[in-house]
Design a protein around this motif. Structure first.
Motif: not given
Length: 360
Positions: A102-104, A108-110, A121-122, A127-128
């Protein structure tokens, strides 16, 4: 995303955005420090073979494959990445891989993980997108063989609902080595191949692949990112010999060919990248602090740049203006350069080791 030269004047309002400033800074930073200390460090980082440097032109690769900002674009066009990993013991690794994507610049990142890892992790970032669908042996210990097959099929069916949405999968960060979990991930990898989805294999995913090379053998959209020990095990398994430090490039070529044309990013003092046809190196000075998590950030970064490189190939109808032209190799070059430079800048800023060991 980094904006290329000649951007539309309508983007001028973006000049003050934090994302744009950060990305422009990263591109400028890749040109390297001009100070004597950096140049001295770089002298020891060149990868030489037959008297010729194999150093990749990472700045031009980055400029070529990173998509331009476009007001007509929509969510998802800049990349949709999925990380398969995360269990009770390991929640940081999948997070680092997913958040780096995401930072790059991915949209969307799952993360597909076990239920025991999902809540943790949540909590790291809203954002994830986190899917707690994976199972470990302990959670189905009272289930018979038929029940285990049902659970496995259910996991695969749930993942298949999402498969076609992803531009790349990252297999392995924080995956662990639970037999049932690895069995399920093996099936996910097979389905990814059938759907022609690129895969980046790191961490415990490399443990899985080393023991089941057929999972990636002959798949040109597979990228392996082994460290020193993981590379050693791959060489022993595939080539049946010890690592030969006197012929690193030849050995890497043989290993890629032995696995059937996959791309390997061999991490080390100087990162080496090969698809079995060529060898490229990225010798940008990184950081002397080799802490955990850097490999996870790299794997997430490779996934994004690989998907962008494939888009670039499609946009140029397979005739890109850069070399090499294999999107998996281009993705590895871009990610390696960016992560190494980021590590260098972070160390220069913090100087944590130098503060502890002034003589280092």
């Amino acid at each position: 995303m980094i904006v290329k030269h000649g951007m539309n004047s309508g983007f001028s309002s973006l000049a003050s955005s934090a994302v744009l400033r950060r990305q422009q800074f990263l591109i400028r930073s890749l040109r390297g420090y001009s100070d004597h200390t950096y140049q001295k460090r770089m002298e020891g980082m060149k990868c030489i073979s037959g008297g010729a440097s194999l150093e990749a032109d990472s700045e031009n690769v980055l400029r070529a494959i990173i998509p331009s900002l476009d007001p007509t674009g929509h969510k998802g066009q800049a990349g949709k990445i999925a990380v398969i990993g995360g269990c009770r013991e390991y929640t940081g690794a999948p997070y680092f891989a997913a958040i780096s994507a995401l930072k790059i610049g991915a949209d969307l990142s799952h993360v597909f993980c076990t239920e025991g890892a999902a809540t943790v992790i949540k909590s790291y970032s809203p954002e994830l997108i986190v899917h707690p669908i994976l199972e470990e042996s302990y959670s189905i210990s009272n289930v018979d063989d038929e029940g285990r097959r049902y659970v496995s099929q259910k996991i695969l069916a749930e993942f298949d609902k999402w498969m076609e949405r992803f531009d790349c999968l990252v297999i392995g960060p924080g995956l662990g080595r639970d037999p049932f979990l690895l069995e399920c991930v093996s099936k996910i990898m097979k389905h990814a191949r059938q759907s022609n989805v690129p895969i980046v294999v790191d961490g415990d995913g490399l443990f899985l692949v080393t023991n089941s090379v057929d999972l990636v053998s002959g798949y040109p959209l597979a990228v392996l990112t082994p460290n020193v020990n993981e590379y050693k095990r791959l060489v022993e398994k595939v080539l049946g010999c010890d690592v030969n430090d006197q012929d690193t490039h030849g050995e890497l070529l043989s290993l890629c060919k032995g696995i059937g044309g996959v791309t390997i990013l061999r991490k080390g003092k100087c990162d080496l990248i090969s698809d079995g046809e060529i060898v490229q190196s990225v010798g940008i000075y990184g950081s002397p602090r080799r802490c955990g998590g850097q490999g996870d950030i790299l794997s997430g970064s490779v996934a994004v740049f690989l998907s962008w490189a494939r888009q670039h190939m499609l946009a140029t109808e397979g005739k890109p203006i850069i070399s090499p032209q294999n999107p998996t190799v281009l993705g590895c070059i871009a990610a390696s350069a960016l992560v190494r430079k980021a590590a260098s800048l972070a160390f220069e800023h913090k100087k944590s080791l130098e503060a502890i060991c002034p003589a280092s």
